[in-house]
Design a protein around this motif. Structure first.
Motif, short mmCIF file in Angstrom:
data_model
loop_
_atom_site.label_atom_id
_atom_site.label_comp_id
_atom_site.label_asym_id
_atom_site.label_seq_id
_atom_site.Cartn_x
_atom_site.Cartn_y
_atom_site.Cartn_z
N LYS B 16 0.83 -1.20 0.00
CA LYS B 16 0.00 0.00 0.00
C LYS B 16 0.87 1.26 0.00
O LYS B 16 0.60 2.21 -0.75
CB LYS B 16 -0.87 -0.02 1.25
CG LYS B 16 -2.27 0.50 1.05
CD LYS B 16 -3.18 -0.10 2.08
CE LYS B 16 -3.79 0.89 3.00
NZ LYS B 16 -4.48 0.26 4.14
N ALA B 17 1.92 1.24 0.83
CA ALA B 17 2.79 2.42 0.93
C ALA B 17 3.50 2.68 -0.39
O ALA B 17 3.58 3.82 -0.84
CB ALA B 17 3.80 2.24 2.06
N GLN B 18 4.01 1.59 -1.01
CA GLN B 18 4.72 1.78 -2.28
C GLN B 18 3.76 2.28 -3.36
O GLN B 18 4.14 3.06 -4.22
CB GLN B 18 5.38 0.48 -2.74
CG GLN B 18 6.43 -0.05 -1.80
CD GLN B 18 7.70 0.78 -1.76
OE1 GLN B 18 7.85 1.72 -2.53
NE2 GLN B 18 8.58 0.44 -0.85
N ALA B 19 2.51 1.80 -3.32
CA ALA B 19 1.54 2.25 -4.32
C ALA B 19 1.25 3.73 -4.14
O ALA B 19 1.14 4.47 -5.14
CB ALA B 19 0.26 1.44 -4.22
N THR B 20 1.16 4.17 -2.88
CA THR B 20 0.94 5.60 -2.64
C THR B 20 2.11 6.42 -3.16
O THR B 20 1.92 7.48 -3.79
CB THR B 20 0.81 5.85 -1.13
OG1 THR B 20 -0.12 4.94 -0.60
CG2 THR B 20 0.35 7.26 -0.85
N ARG B 21 3.32 5.92 -2.92
CA ARG B 21 4.52 6.61 -3.40
C ARG B 21 4.51 6.72 -4.92
O ARG B 21 4.76 7.79 -5.49
CB ARG B 21 5.73 5.82 -2.93
CG ARG B 21 7.05 6.32 -3.42
CD ARG B 21 8.10 5.35 -2.97
NE ARG B 21 9.44 5.68 -3.38
CZ ARG B 21 10.46 4.85 -3.19
NH1 ARG B 21 10.27 3.68 -2.61
NH2 ARG B 21 11.66 5.19 -3.59
N LEU B 22 4.15 5.59 -5.56
CA LEU B 22 4.13 5.58 -7.03
C LEU B 22 3.07 6.55 -7.55
O LEU B 22 3.27 7.22 -8.57
CB LEU B 22 3.84 4.15 -7.50
CG LEU B 22 4.34 3.76 -8.88
CD1 LEU B 22 5.81 4.08 -9.01
CD2 LEU B 22 4.11 2.29 -9.11
N ARG B 23 1.97 6.67 -6.83
CA ARG B 23 0.92 7.60 -7.26
C ARG B 23 1.43 9.02 -7.22
O ARG B 23 1.18 9.81 -8.15
CB ARG B 23 -0.30 7.45 -6.35
CG ARG B 23 -1.57 7.91 -7.00
CD ARG B 23 -2.66 8.09 -5.99
NE ARG B 23 -2.46 9.30 -5.20
CZ ARG B 23 -2.90 9.45 -3.97
NH1 ARG B 23 -3.55 8.48 -3.38
NH2 ARG B 23 -2.71 10.58 -3.34
N HIS B 24 2.17 9.37 -6.16
CA HIS B 24 2.67 10.73 -6.09
C HIS B 24 3.74 10.99 -7.14
O HIS B 24 3.81 12.09 -7.68
CB HIS B 24 3.20 11.02 -4.68
CG HIS B 24 2.11 11.26 -3.70
ND1 HIS B 24 1.65 10.30 -2.86
CD2 HIS B 24 1.34 12.36 -3.49
CE1 HIS B 24 0.66 10.79 -2.14
NE2 HIS B 24 0.44 12.03 -2.50
#
Lengths: 129, 130
Positions: B16-24
């Motif tokens: 989840k955290a990596q996906a959020t990072r990728l989104r930003h």
């Protein structure tokens, strides 16, 4: 063989060790990009087991015995690595964690195979197949 | 058995955290040419689960990059000032691509661990059969 069933205890300890280590490896990989996180690990099973069966050690054979190893009380202390930090003070190396993960998987498979095969021996001796 | 659920929860929190990072990162890349846009970064933090003594990952508050915006010379631009410059964004595409690549690498490593934990627990369950 059939009074103590040590092989089952050993397989159980090995599988539990693999499970505990798997949780730590997952946690390390999960925190691979977290600043200030240090990798955690427990000793490999062979070392844990060797430590536990030093010749001349006292062994506790019932629960009321205080000091002495019981085979269940293996040394599974979690250690934290301090070396080799990134600029963000993180010491996880994904490569070595993946490698450790493969090792854990093999150990777990091995323990389950031992358990299954011992179970088959018991079954056969009972005349079932 | 609870070790496996600890491992799964650590891996999924990291996914989840990596996906959020990728989104930003993709927000930054898509706004690379937006005048006045400041690049966003998300810090990762550990959060200790009280029940299971495992350290999960979560993303903290979004930070805006405070470095100076790029001055772009284009006198015909509607936002241009007297000297013919306007403020672009402070996104460096090279940094964003490298960040995206790193996020992807970590994401894949976590997927691998998740899958391996699942396999291990499945083979444990297999012992109960027959």
């Amino acid at each position: 063989m059939f009074t103590e069933l040590n092989v089952f205890k050993l397989a159980n300890a090995m599988a539990t060790h693999a499970g505990t280590r798997q949780a730590l490896v997952s946690q390390n990989i999960a925190n691979a990009d977290t600043p200030g996180y240090h990798a955690k690990d427990i000793k490999p099973f062979s070392e844990v087991f060797d430590d536990n069966t030093r010749p001349g050690d006292m062994r506790s054979s019932r629960s009321k015995h205080l000091n002495g190893s019981s085979g269940q009380g293996l040394d599974w202390a979690v250690s934290t690595s301090e070396d080799g930090s990134d600029p963000n003070n993180n010491s996880v190396s994904i490569e070595s964690e993946i490698l450790k993960g493969v090792e854990v998987k093999r150990q777990h498979d091995k323990a389950l195979a031992i358990y299954k095969s011992s179970m088959n021996i018991l079954r056969t001796s009972l005349g079932r197949s | 058995m609870s070790e496996f659920s600890n491992a799964l929860s650590a891996s999924s929190s990291a996914l989840k955290a990596q996906a959020t990072r990728l989104r930003h990162v993709s927000e930054n890349i898509s706004n690379a040419d937006t005048p006045g846009y400041r690049r966003k970064t998300v810090p990762f933090e550990t959060v200790r689960d009280m029940n299971s003594d495992i350290e999960n990952v979560k993303t903290g508050r979004v930070h805006l990059d405070r470095t100076d915006l790029a001055q772009i010379y284009d006198p015909s631009h509607p936002l241009a000032d007297g000297s013919g410059h306007y403020e672009g964004s402070n996104v460096d595409l090279m940094i964003e691509i490298a960040d995206a690549r790193e996020a992807q690498r970590s994401y894949e490593a976590n997927i691998k661990m998740f899958d391996q934990t699942r396999q291990m627990s499945a083979s444990l369950m297999e012992l109960l059969r027959r």
